[in-house]
Design a protein around this motif. Structure first.
Motif, PDB file in Angstrom:
ATOM      1  N   GLN A 223      67.739  32.810   0.558  1.00 28.53           N
ATOM      2  CA  GLN A 223      68.626  33.964   0.415  1.00 28.53           C
ATOM      3  C   GLN A 223      69.178  34.373   1.780  1.00 28.53           C
ATOM      4  O   GLN A 223      68.498  34.245   2.794  1.00 28.53           O
ATOM      5  CB  GLN A 223      67.866  35.157  -0.187  1.00 28.53           C
ATOM      6  CG  GLN A 223      67.196  34.873  -1.525  1.00 28.53           C
ATOM      7  CD  GLN A 223      68.166  34.421  -2.603  1.00 28.53           C
ATOM      8  OE1 GLN A 223      67.936  33.419  -3.266  1.00 28.53           O
ATOM      9  NE2 GLN A 223      69.250  35.139  -2.769  1.00 28.53           N
ATOM     10  N   THR A 241      67.297  28.341  -9.766  1.00 32.25           N
ATOM     11  CA  THR A 241      67.980  29.540  -9.289  1.00 32.25           C
ATOM     12  C   THR A 241      66.989  30.391  -8.522  1.00 32.25           C
ATOM     13  O   THR A 241      65.862  30.597  -8.975  1.00 32.25           O
ATOM     14  CB  THR A 241      68.557  30.352 -10.460  1.00 32.25           C
ATOM     15  OG1 THR A 241      69.384  29.505 -11.255  1.00 32.25           O
ATOM     16  CG2 THR A 241      69.372  31.525  -9.981  1.00 32.25           C
ATOM     17  N   GLU A 248      71.987  39.173  -5.453  1.00 33.05           N
ATOM     18  CA  GLU A 248      72.426  37.824  -5.049  1.00 33.05           C
ATOM     19  C   GLU A 248      71.615  36.754  -5.770  1.00 33.05           C
ATOM     20  O   GLU A 248      70.387  36.802  -5.805  1.00 33.05           O
ATOM     21  CB  GLU A 248      72.253  37.679  -3.541  1.00 33.05           C
ATOM     22  CG  GLU A 248      72.760  36.341  -3.008  1.00 33.05           C
ATOM     23  CD  GLU A 248      72.401  36.114  -1.551  1.00 33.05           C
ATOM     24  OE1 GLU A 248      73.292  35.773  -0.773  1.00 33.05           O
ATOM     25  OE2 GLU A 248      71.217  36.287  -1.202  1.00 33.05           O
ATOM     26  N   LYS A 250      71.270  32.447  -6.027  1.00 37.01           N
ATOM     27  CA  LYS A 250      71.681  31.190  -5.403  1.00 37.01           C
ATOM     28  C   LYS A 250      71.329  30.042  -6.339  1.00 37.01           C
ATOM     29  O   LYS A 250      70.197  29.964  -6.834  1.00 37.01           O
ATOM     30  CB  LYS A 250      70.987  31.015  -4.055  1.00 37.01           C
ATOM     31  CG  LYS A 250      71.779  30.155  -3.083  1.00 37.01           C
ATOM     32  CD  LYS A 250      71.318  30.373  -1.663  1.00 37.01           C
ATOM     33  CE  LYS A 250      72.218  29.618  -0.687  1.00 37.01           C
ATOM     34  NZ  LYS A 250      71.798  29.810   0.710  1.00 37.01           N
ATOM     35  N   TRP A 252      70.769  26.036  -7.091  1.00 33.84           N
ATOM     36  CA  TRP A 252      70.360  24.822  -6.388  1.00 33.84           C
ATOM     37  C   TRP A 252      70.310  23.653  -7.376  1.00 33.84           C
ATOM     38  O   TRP A 252      70.013  23.856  -8.551  1.00 33.84           O
ATOM     39  CB  TRP A 252      68.978  24.979  -5.768  1.00 33.84           C
ATOM     40  CG  TRP A 252      68.831  26.134  -4.841  1.00 33.84           C
ATOM     41  CD1 TRP A 252      68.602  27.434  -5.177  1.00 33.84           C
ATOM     42  CD2 TRP A 252      68.910  26.109  -3.410  1.00 33.84           C
ATOM     43  NE1 TRP A 252      68.519  28.221  -4.050  1.00 33.84           N
ATOM     44  CE2 TRP A 252      68.708  27.425  -2.946  1.00 33.84           C
ATOM     45  CE3 TRP A 252      69.119  25.087  -2.480  1.00 33.84           C
ATOM     46  CZ2 TRP A 252      68.710  27.757  -1.597  1.00 33.84           C
ATOM     47  CZ3 TRP A 252      69.129  25.411  -1.134  1.00 33.84           C
ATOM     48  CH2 TRP A 252      68.928  26.737  -0.702  1.00 33.84           C
ATOM     49  N   SER A 277      72.244  23.171  -2.177  1.00 37.42           N
ATOM     50  CA  SER A 277      72.807  24.460  -2.594  1.00 37.42           C
ATOM     51  C   SER A 277      74.156  24.240  -3.253  1.00 37.42           C
ATOM     52  O   SER A 277      75.012  23.531  -2.708  1.00 37.42           O
ATOM     53  CB  SER A 277      72.949  25.374  -1.377  1.00 37.42           C
ATOM     54  OG  SER A 277      73.583  26.568  -1.760  1.00 37.42           O
ATOM     55  N   THR A 280      76.737  30.582  -4.703  1.00 41.36           N
ATOM     56  CA  THR A 280      76.110  31.890  -4.865  1.00 41.36           C
ATOM     57  C   THR A 280      76.833  32.688  -5.935  1.00 41.36           C
ATOM     58  O   THR A 280      78.072  32.662  -6.009  1.00 41.36           O
ATOM     59  CB  THR A 280      76.139  32.674  -3.528  1.00 41.36           C
ATOM     60  OG1 THR A 280      75.534  31.873  -2.517  1.00 41.36           O
ATOM     61  CG2 THR A 280      75.398  33.986  -3.648  1.00 41.36           C
TER      62      THR A 280
END
Length: 978
Positions: A223, A241, A248, A250, A252, A277, A280
């Protein structure tokens, strides 16, 4: 004569549906064979130190798992995927227990962490368990051998998520057989292996660990805003995730093929990454994200923070992504045409834009609906049903309730835009057996059979014997309550200054009127039962008489009797009234005010009799003894003071608790004369204590609550004490037949203090001896050991047994040598313990070893000094030679050899024992190999006989019938649709 006191013990706990410290787990199967589960399934939740199993549809408690030796709070629950009746439960003291839902028994107990467990994960086969805790460590436990395999150290803050990564098993090419090719191309579940672990921590790092050769192979910053609080992995394992602060998320992607190749590669792959990644996302809620859960069958995942909402997101399919990207491209061209701009429109660009790999994460993941819940969400889990048209969600909230929601899934046939939210509805809720907010007042009926508990917005009536909720009534913000004489009416005082009268039988509000201009902090019924007094923040105490009036029934000439409170007198004081108390002889009225004093008035004339000064902070509660001679006052200054009511002198002031004392009470009607001056106190330090008012000594300390005790009630004769706490639980403490002696109680408290100090020092020494995780120096993997009082005790007992047994062994060997020369030699004097048990020295050592629980064996062996190793090896050799539990013997030898390897190798004295052990072990292994080979050959022969005679097992027949019935169902369904 030394005085004895009767002992109180915890008897029952009720009122808790779910506590805010643990997650919720849904189960479809009925864990109790006799309970007959309903279609909505069952919810497993933590309730302080217990695990409760609720029937979601009926709202009934099906089972309660409680370990009598553990008072720590449940923090994490995880269910095994291989065996659905096996659950792992993590506790706040760092211990883990494996429970069997069918029998409600503990199968295994582990202790390796130093602080609360935050995350648990079973592997696919259910043979391994990974645990993460606030102490930043990850431990992998082997549930078959019942030991900790290793501890992974690398995170700098608490672990927030753990998941095993499933990869396809890639067998090496077998040049002379086709078996390698068959294994590599198999799509069965057996071809899946789990050699890698994914973990996230509050330190904002996400790591991949190789657990076959334990080390960290990859680390990323999860993060951008400093903390990672949740991890969710997709059903296929190819994506995950992570979530942190400010909403937020992210996304993956995991390279499973690369990890599968890495698992069987000899050389390293420096520089290659397996976690990528993808982008976002930001959810609507900007609070800290606490949980992410992917649906096991459908393309949805749910996210929640600490607010009253669960956000559902949908994952678009391949065709839908292409249509969406084409629609975006068309809109972009239309916009450019309207603005008079030109865009390159070659085919290569169109192909690139149609490629799914170039799609943004916002094109793949779209918000579906926000489910608004009845309280702040603590945890949620998917309810996996049979249909695919609706989604079902199980939610546990911080205000002590469980809810289920049904959400409509997006249908492919309908052209519904993503901007339109889906419909959802609350289907079931478990909320009746507990309060939504903290209980602030409680009262017992005159026969001690009924209990009234009042909180903000709810008054509940309970059966004390069965702990079942009889009535639930809506009320104001209650601060005090009492049963009126006859136990048919409950009177409540609220924060807004209103008095509310409730009829128990009809569950109705009889009357509600404004009695004071400020909050009513206290009320008490007069000992004669004809009136009541209320004390308020408006600096007045009002006296109310009970009157029965005849009220006309509208539309008729008949009348009905009705109780009414009539205001008779008012007592004005100089400050807010916090507590009020009549003396049992009806002569005096004590009033505690905000100026730290207690004023005692005559009831008849309301003249001031005594003024009690001494407390440094306001008096919060008080009680007068049954003989009206003593008054006990408790205050926010953590002190209790005992005063005489004849002259107002302070008999004793003592520091009673570690926090503000909210309740004090003598026994209202003691049976024995020597119990007249026994009293109880409850505090915000979560403890309840009993005191002797004559000797000014503490009798007993009762702990068990995990939050501040706000209210308490003592039964008429002191047989029961009932307490209500911030942890939403109501506890009943019953008197027992056991007796307490003050000297023994003090000794027990000193032992507990010594043990806690010892554990603190051991923990500190262990922390000082550890090094922070450093992959370059190889310190990110250590042994998972933790010394506890139990392991120290086991180690000391083993050391004592070895000392006794080695002496006896030498003595009996000398006797055997003498007997060979002189058969009439008398038996020597052996150790009294061995003579009493009538066992040999080696049997005594083996019995001591077998009594040590398997998870604690290694820690117990670490207690032994090196000087005891020769004696231990002597007996290990005997065990292996005589085939006395050779498995335990080899486990002990293997661990000790690895622990003290350098010293053992350097010692010449141990060489003879090592040779004996090696020889005996080799012979035992050969015997076991021969036995297993014989059994395998016999099973193969039986299998060939069964095939030759065409005999089918019952299980095979059942499976075939199930398959046929499923095929038939599918055909009928297809025909009906056609």
């Amino acid at each position: 004569m030394v005085r004895s006191y009767r002992k109180y013990e915890h008897a029952h706990t009720f009122g808790t549906i779910t506590s805010g410290s643990s997650n919720v787990v849904w189960s479809a199967s009925a864990s109790n064979p006799g309970s007959g589960g309903t279609g909505a399934g069952q919810a497993y939740v933590g309730a302080n130190q217990d695990v409760l199993c609720w029937d979601v549809k009926k709202g009934e408690l099906l089972n309660r798992w409680k370990d009598g030796e553990c008072d720590a709070e449940v923090t994490t629950i995880e269910r095994s995927r291989a065996e659905e009746d096996i659950f792992a439960v993590g506790y706040s003291d760092g211990s883990i227990r494996i429970w069997d839902a069918q029998t409600a028994n503990i199968l295994l107990s582990f202790s390796g962490h130093r602080s609360a467990i935050t995350s648990l994960a079973f592997d696919r086969t259910g043979s391994r368990l990974a645990s993460g805790a606030k102490d930043t460590d990850i431990i992998v436990w082997n549930l078959v051998s019942e030991v900790a395999e290793f501890k992974l150290r690398g995170h700098k803050d608490q672990i927030t998520g753990i998941q095993f990564i499933q990869t396809r098993y890639r067998a090496r090419d077998a040049p002379h057989s086709d078996e390698g090719i068959d294994l590599a191309t198999s799509d069965d579940d057996d071809s899946v292996e789990e050699n890698f672990l994914l973990s996230t921590g509050k330190d904002a790092l996400i790591k991949i660990w190789d657990i076959s050769t334990p080390h960290c192979i990859e680390t990323h910053v999860a993060q951008t805003n400093g903390e990672c609080w949740a991890l969710g992995i997709s059903a296929d394992g190819r994506g995950c995730t992570t979530a942190g602060n400010d909403g937020e998320l992210k996304i993956w992607s995991l390279d499973l093929d690369g990890l599968a190749e890495l698992a069987h590669r000899v050389g390293g792959t420096k520089g290659k990454q397996y976690l990528h990644s993808q982008g976002t996302l930001y959810r609507q809620g900007k609070d800290r994200t606490l949980g992410i859960a992917f649906h096991p069958r459908m393309d949805y995942f749910a996210i929640h923070g600490s607010e009253k909402a669960v956000e559902l997101w949908r994952i678009r399919g391949e065709d839908e992504i292409k249509r969406h990207m084409a629609r975006k491209r068309r809109r972009r061209r239309e916009k450019a045409a309207a603005a008079g701009e030109s865009l390159p429109a070659d085919d290569t660009l169109d192909q690139k834009q149609d490629d799914i790999a170039s799609a943004d994460v916002s094109d793949v993941f779209v918000p579906h609906v926000i489910v608004r819940t009845g309280g702040r969400v603590r945890s949620m889990d998917w309810i996996v049903g049979r249909g695919n048209k609706t989604l079902q969600l199980l939610v546990s909230t911080t205000n002590n309730q469980i809810e289920t929601y049904q959400i409509m899934a997006k249908e492919k046939s309908k052209k519904k835009t993503d901007s339109e939210p889906a419909d959802y509805s609350r289907t079931y809720a478990v909320d009746l057996p507990g309060h939504r907010t903290d209980i602030r007042a409680m009262a017992l009926s005159s026969d001690d059979r009924m209990l009234a508990t009042a909180s903000t917005g709810a008054l509940k009536l309970w059966n004390v014997l069965t702990q079942s909720c009889l009535r639930t009534l809506d009320c104001g913000q209650a601060l005090c309550c009492s049963f009126l004489p006859g136990d048919k009416i409950v009177l409540i005082g609220t924060k807004t200054g209103e008095l509310e009268l409730f009829d128990v039988a009809s569950s109705t509000l009889l009357d509600s009127f404004s009695a004071h201009d400020g909050a009513i902090w206290a009320l008490q019924v007069h000992p004669d039962g004809r009136s009541v007094v209320t004390g308020s923040a408006d600096k007045s105490a009002k006296f109310w008489d009970f009157e029965i009036i005849q009220e006309e029934i509208p539309g008729t000439r008949r009348t009905t009797p009705r109780l009414r409170l009539v205001h008779k007198r008012t007592l004005k004081v100089t400050d807010d009234i916090l507590s009020i108390c009549f003396s049992p002889d009806s002569r005096l009225l004590a009033v505690a005010t905000l100026d730290n004093t207690v004023k005692v008035f005559f009831v008849d004339s309301l003249k001031l009799f005594l003024n009690l000064y001494g407390h440094k902070l306001p008096v919060l509660n008080m009680s007068i003894s049954s003989d009206s001679k003593l008054i006990a006052t408790c205050s926010a200054d953590k002190n209790i003071r005992l005063w005489g009511l004849d002259f107002g002198d302070c008999h004793k002031a003592f520091f009673a608790h570690q926090d503000s004392i909210l309740y004090v009470s003598f026994i209202p009607h003691p049976v024995e004369n020597d119990e007249k001056h026994l009293f109880f106190s409850a505090s915000k330090d979560c403890t309840l204590k009993t005191w002797d008012g004559d000797k000014f000594e503490q009798i007993q300390k009762l702990s068990g609550h995990h939050g501040e005790i706000w209210a308490a009630a003592v039964s008429r004769t002191g047989e029961k004490i009932i307490t209500a706490s911030h942890d939403k639980s109501i506890r009943i403490w019953d008197i027992t037949d056991d007796l307490i002696f003050l000297e023994e109680e003090r000794e027990r408290e000193l032992e507990e203090m010594y043990e806690s100090t010892l554990m603190t020092s051991l923990d500190r020494d262990a922390r000082d001896g550890e090094v922070d995780g450093d992959p370059e120096n190889g310190t990110d993997v250590t042994a998972a050991t933790k010394q506890t009082i139990a392991t120290l005790t086991h180690g000391e007992r083993l050391l004592e047994a070895l000392e006794i047994a080695i002496e006896d062994l030498k003595l009996m060997r000398e006797h055997a040598a003498q007997k060979a020369m002189n058969p009439s030699t008398a038996l020597p004097q052996r150790n009294p313990i061995l003579m009493a048990l009538d066992i040999s020295a080696e049997q005594h050592v083996l019995t001591t070893l077998s009594r040590i629980p398997t998870p604690a064996l290694h820690d117990a062996l670490l207690v032994l000094p090196f000087s005891a190793i020769p004696s231990l090896f002597t007996f290990v050799a005997i065990f292996l030679e005589r085939r006395m539990s050779p498995e335990i013997a080899w486990r002990v030898f293997n661990f000790v050899l690895r622990t003290h390897h350098a010293q053992i190798v350097a010692s010449k004295a141990l060489k003879a024992d090592l040779i004996r052990i090696e020889k005996a072990y080799g012979e035992w292994v050969e015997e076991e190999k021969a036995r297993i080979g014989f059994n395998v050959a016999a099973l193969r022969w039986l299998g060939s006989e069964v095939k030759a005679r065409d005999i089918k097992a019952i299980e095979d027949v059942d499976e075939e019938e199930d398959g046929l019935s499923e095929k038939g169902k599918r055909k009928r369904a297809f025909a009906s649709i056609a």
